[in-house]
Design a protein around this motif. Sequence first.
Motif, mmCIF file in Angstrom:
data_model
loop_
_atom_site.group_PDB
_atom_site.id
_atom_site.type_symbol
_atom_site.label_atom_id
_atom_site.label_comp_id
_atom_site.label_asym_id
_atom_site.label_seq_id
_atom_site.Cartn_x
_atom_site.Cartn_y
_atom_site.Cartn_z
ATOM 1 N N SER A 41 0.828 -1.211 0.000
ATOM 2 C CA SER A 41 0.000 0.000 0.000
ATOM 3 C C SER A 41 0.865 1.264 0.000
ATOM 4 O O SER A 41 0.345 2.361 -0.136
ATOM 5 C CB SER A 41 -0.897 -0.011 1.246
ATOM 6 N N MET A 42 2.203 1.110 0.181
ATOM 7 C CA MET A 42 3.067 2.287 0.320
ATOM 8 C C MET A 42 3.519 2.817 -1.047
ATOM 9 O O MET A 42 3.498 2.109 -2.041
ATOM 10 C CB MET A 42 4.352 1.955 1.088
ATOM 11 N N LEU A 43 4.011 4.065 -1.035
ATOM 12 C CA LEU A 43 4.715 4.596 -2.208
ATOM 13 C C LEU A 43 6.093 3.946 -2.283
ATOM 14 O O LEU A 43 6.678 3.585 -1.251
ATOM 15 C CB LEU A 43 4.947 6.103 -2.033
ATOM 16 N N THR A 44 6.639 3.840 -3.481
ATOM 17 C CA THR A 44 8.043 3.442 -3.630
ATOM 18 C C THR A 44 8.908 4.450 -2.861
ATOM 19 O O THR A 44 8.666 5.658 -2.958
ATOM 20 C CB THR A 44 8.427 3.467 -5.123
ATOM 21 N N PRO A 45 9.905 3.983 -2.087
ATOM 22 C CA PRO A 45 10.715 4.924 -1.300
ATOM 23 C C PRO A 45 11.283 6.071 -2.158
ATOM 24 O O PRO A 45 11.675 5.872 -3.308
ATOM 25 C CB PRO A 45 11.827 4.039 -0.730
ATOM 26 N N GLU A 46 11.345 7.243 -1.538
ATOM 27 C CA GLU A 46 11.692 8.465 -2.268
ATOM 28 C C GLU A 46 13.039 8.421 -2.997
ATOM 29 O O GLU A 46 13.122 8.868 -4.147
ATOM 30 C CB GLU A 46 11.655 9.652 -1.296
ATOM 31 N N ALA A 274 19.297 2.451 -7.312
ATOM 32 C CA ALA A 274 19.068 3.312 -6.142
ATOM 33 C C ALA A 274 18.454 2.515 -4.995
ATOM 34 O O ALA A 274 18.769 2.749 -3.820
ATOM 35 C CB ALA A 274 18.161 4.485 -6.532
ATOM 36 N N ALA A 275 17.586 1.562 -5.324
ATOM 37 C CA ALA A 275 16.992 0.736 -4.261
ATOM 38 C C ALA A 275 18.097 0.036 -3.475
ATOM 39 O O ALA A 275 18.082 0.003 -2.242
ATOM 40 C CB ALA A 275 16.030 -0.289 -4.871
ATOM 41 N N LEU A 276 19.092 -0.495 -4.200
ATOM 42 C CA LEU A 276 20.138 -1.277 -3.535
ATOM 43 C C LEU A 276 21.179 -0.404 -2.838
ATOM 44 O O LEU A 276 21.831 -0.847 -1.899
ATOM 45 C CB LEU A 276 20.814 -2.198 -4.555
ATOM 46 N N THR A 277 21.337 0.841 -3.296
ATOM 47 C CA THR A 277 22.373 1.673 -2.674
ATOM 48 C C THR A 277 21.795 2.641 -1.641
ATOM 49 O O THR A 277 22.474 3.012 -0.700
ATOM 50 C CB THR A 277 23.132 2.508 -3.739
ATOM 51 N N SER A 278 20.559 3.101 -1.817
ATOM 52 C CA SER A 278 20.078 4.222 -0.985
ATOM 53 C C SER A 278 18.739 4.010 -0.305
ATOM 54 O O SER A 278 18.235 4.933 0.331
ATOM 55 C CB SER A 278 19.930 5.490 -1.844
ATOM 56 N N ALA A 279 18.128 2.830 -0.436
ATOM 57 C CA ALA A 279 16.779 2.700 0.138
ATOM 58 C C ALA A 279 16.698 1.594 1.184
ATOM 59 O O ALA A 279 15.602 1.244 1.628
ATOM 60 C CB ALA A 279 15.760 2.458 -0.976
ATOM 61 N N GLY A 280 17.877 1.065 1.582
ATOM 62 C CA GLY A 280 17.888 -0.050 2.532
ATOM 63 C C GLY A 280 17.125 0.246 3.808
ATOM 64 O O GLY A 280 16.432 -0.631 4.334
ATOM 65 N N GLU A 281 17.220 1.491 4.285
ATOM 66 C CA GLU A 281 16.612 1.752 5.602
ATOM 67 C C GLU A 281 15.086 1.757 5.549
ATOM 68 O O GLU A 281 14.425 1.689 6.577
ATOM 69 C CB GLU A 281 17.144 3.063 6.205
ATOM 70 N N TYR A 282 14.504 1.828 4.351
ATOM 71 C CA TYR A 282 13.039 1.815 4.244
ATOM 72 C C TYR A 282 12.470 0.407 4.440
ATOM 73 O O TYR A 282 11.314 0.245 4.795
ATOM 74 C CB TYR A 282 12.588 2.338 2.871
ATOM 75 N N VAL A 283 13.304 -0.597 4.154
ATOM 76 C CA VAL A 283 12.769 -1.970 4.144
ATOM 77 C C VAL A 283 12.301 -2.407 5.547
ATOM 78 O O VAL A 283 11.163 -2.873 5.688
ATOM 79 C CB VAL A 283 13.799 -2.952 3.533
ATOM 80 N N PRO A 284 13.130 -2.225 6.603
ATOM 81 C CA PRO A 284 12.646 -2.658 7.921
ATOM 82 C C PRO A 284 11.360 -1.945 8.343
ATOM 83 O O PRO A 284 10.488 -2.562 8.969
ATOM 84 C CB PRO A 284 13.789 -2.280 8.882
ATOM 85 N N GLU A 285 11.211 -0.681 7.940
ATOM 86 C CA GLU A 285 9.965 0.048 8.273
ATOM 87 C C GLU A 285 8.760 -0.616 7.622
ATOM 88 O O GLU A 285 7.714 -0.777 8.234
ATOM 89 C CB GLU A 285 10.017 1.462 7.673
ATOM 90 N N MET A 286 8.923 -0.980 6.343
ATOM 91 C CA MET A 286 7.797 -1.596 5.630
ATOM 92 C C MET A 286 7.502 -2.978 6.207
ATOM 93 O O MET A 286 6.345 -3.342 6.408
ATOM 94 C CB MET A 286 8.087 -1.648 4.123
ATOM 95 N N VAL A 287 8.576 -3.720 6.509
ATOM 96 C CA VAL A 287 8.362 -5.058 7.070
ATOM 97 C C VAL A 287 7.681 -4.951 8.443
ATOM 98 O O VAL A 287 6.804 -5.753 8.778
ATOM 99 C CB VAL A 287 9.692 -5.835 7.161
ATOM 100 N N ALA A 288 8.047 -3.911 9.214
ATOM 101 C CA ALA A 288 7.411 -3.723 10.528
ATOM 102 C C ALA A 288 5.911 -3.469 10.339
ATOM 103 O O ALA A 288 5.080 -3.956 11.121
ATOM 104 C CB ALA A 288 8.075 -2.570 11.275
ATOM 105 N N ALA A 289 5.555 -2.736 9.294
ATOM 106 C CA ALA A 289 4.121 -2.486 9.027
ATOM 107 C C ALA A 289 3.416 -3.800 8.684
ATOM 108 O O ALA A 289 2.319 -4.069 9.180
ATOM 109 C CB ALA A 289 3.953 -1.486 7.896
ATOM 110 N N TYR A 290 4.071 -4.633 7.860
ATOM 111 C CA TYR A 290 3.443 -5.928 7.519
ATOM 112 C C TYR A 290 3.319 -6.798 8.760
ATOM 113 O O TYR A 290 2.342 -7.516 8.924
ATOM 114 C CB TYR A 290 4.253 -6.685 6.454
ATOM 115 N N ARG A 291 4.330 -6.733 9.644
ATOM 116 C CA ARG A 291 4.265 -7.540 10.859
ATOM 117 C C ARG A 291 3.075 -7.104 11.723
ATOM 118 O O ARG A 291 2.326 -7.935 12.232
ATOM 119 C CB ARG A 291 5.562 -7.437 11.667
ATOM 120 N N ARG A 292 2.894 -5.777 11.867
ATOM 121 C CA ARG A 292 1.738 -5.295 12.646
ATOM 122 C C ARG A 292 0.434 -5.804 12.036
ATOM 123 O O ARG A 292 -0.487 -6.208 12.746
ATOM 124 C CB ARG A 292 1.719 -3.755 12.657
#
Length: 380
Positions: A41-46, A274-292
């Motif tokens: 449901s999220m936007l692709t990380p900025e 860019a996903a592999l070099t600059s968006a790593g920190e977004y992944v745990p946030e999204m996974v935390a949302a799926y976990r909730r």
Amino acid sequence: MTSQPPLSTLVTSLPRSGIRAIAAFAGNRPGLVHLEYGEPSMLTPEPIRKAAAQAVLEERMVYTPTAGPMRLRELISEKLKRVNGYDAAPEQVFVTPGGVGALFLALAAVLNPGDAVLLPDPGWPNAAGQARILQAEPVFYPLDPKNGFLPDPDGWRIPPHCKAVVINSPANPTGAVFPRDLVERIARVAERHGLWVISDEVYDQIYFDRAPTSIFQVQPERAMAVYSFSKTYAMTGWRLGYLVAPAQVVEPLQRVAEAIFSSSSMVAQRAAEAALTSAGEYVPEMVAAYRRRRDLAVSLVREWGLYRYTPEGAFYLMVDVSAAGPAEEVARRLVTEKGVVAVPGTAFGRQAQHELRISLAASEEDIRRGLEAIRDLVQG
Ligand code: PLP
């Protein structure tokens, strides 16, 4: 009047996706709660969107090398080491239009017409469609709901003309994550029967408890693994994935890819860098949302006595609706009487006649409303 020449048996006989069928049945009436698509449901990380925009503004958008630009293949090779825990050279990586493109290449690499391929039931239906396009025969192995939707490889009936087994962990439509010893058992069975293992790992980074085991950690010689940017980075519409395979497989597959798509989209590949070099920190946030969302869904079905198992990855839950009737009928009533769209288990094979799949990629509010509607049908 001239009549139209006939179409191929392929296009006239390929079954329609049960996911699209229920979505079409629901139509676009306003106010529906959509739990049918496995779409974040999220936007692709900025940083990813920005890098793509910059590439479009500054670079000529041209064909790339068929298997992807070397820089991206190198970044993927680093990611495989960092995230998936194994070594694969950039030459083993083939960038494709979506994970679905990678899966097709993997099957095309090993199946001749008339060969058989083992597929999970319930399973993501596209694999069977691809096998049929290649004129191969899908043979299904069951995932047992009483055993958390895990397979029993020692019980598989493997025909002599079988060339490969497809496994999927974390799994769609169940959310099951195969424990390491199960992946090892599968590798042993594959070895005994001379099979390739095609491991669909598109949900590799979406797990809530134990980390999934890649087939490449266990048996790299007869393995191919399918990955995607779609789920991890909320990039379904960018259409980018990749195959990891022995280099001797990647090399000739370039001729197949050349014939059907030439290269993947250049803008999507710049976004992927860019996903592999600059968006790593977004992944745990999204996974935390799926976990909730997973926790919410599991606690609701528990509260109502509908609990069967806990999904440990991906973003799906199979809900038993047997008390209300066959899954397809319940899915249609859910749309017409409650305005909620969920996929009947029959869209994923024959084993799940009494389950609905709900997507946990939807918002918490939609998950709650959808599950309450299911409860009312089942217990009403
Ligand atoms: N494999 C599985 C199990 C999936 O659920 C999906 C998408 O839903 C895919 C592969 C393909 O994803 P994509 O082609 O968007 O990368």
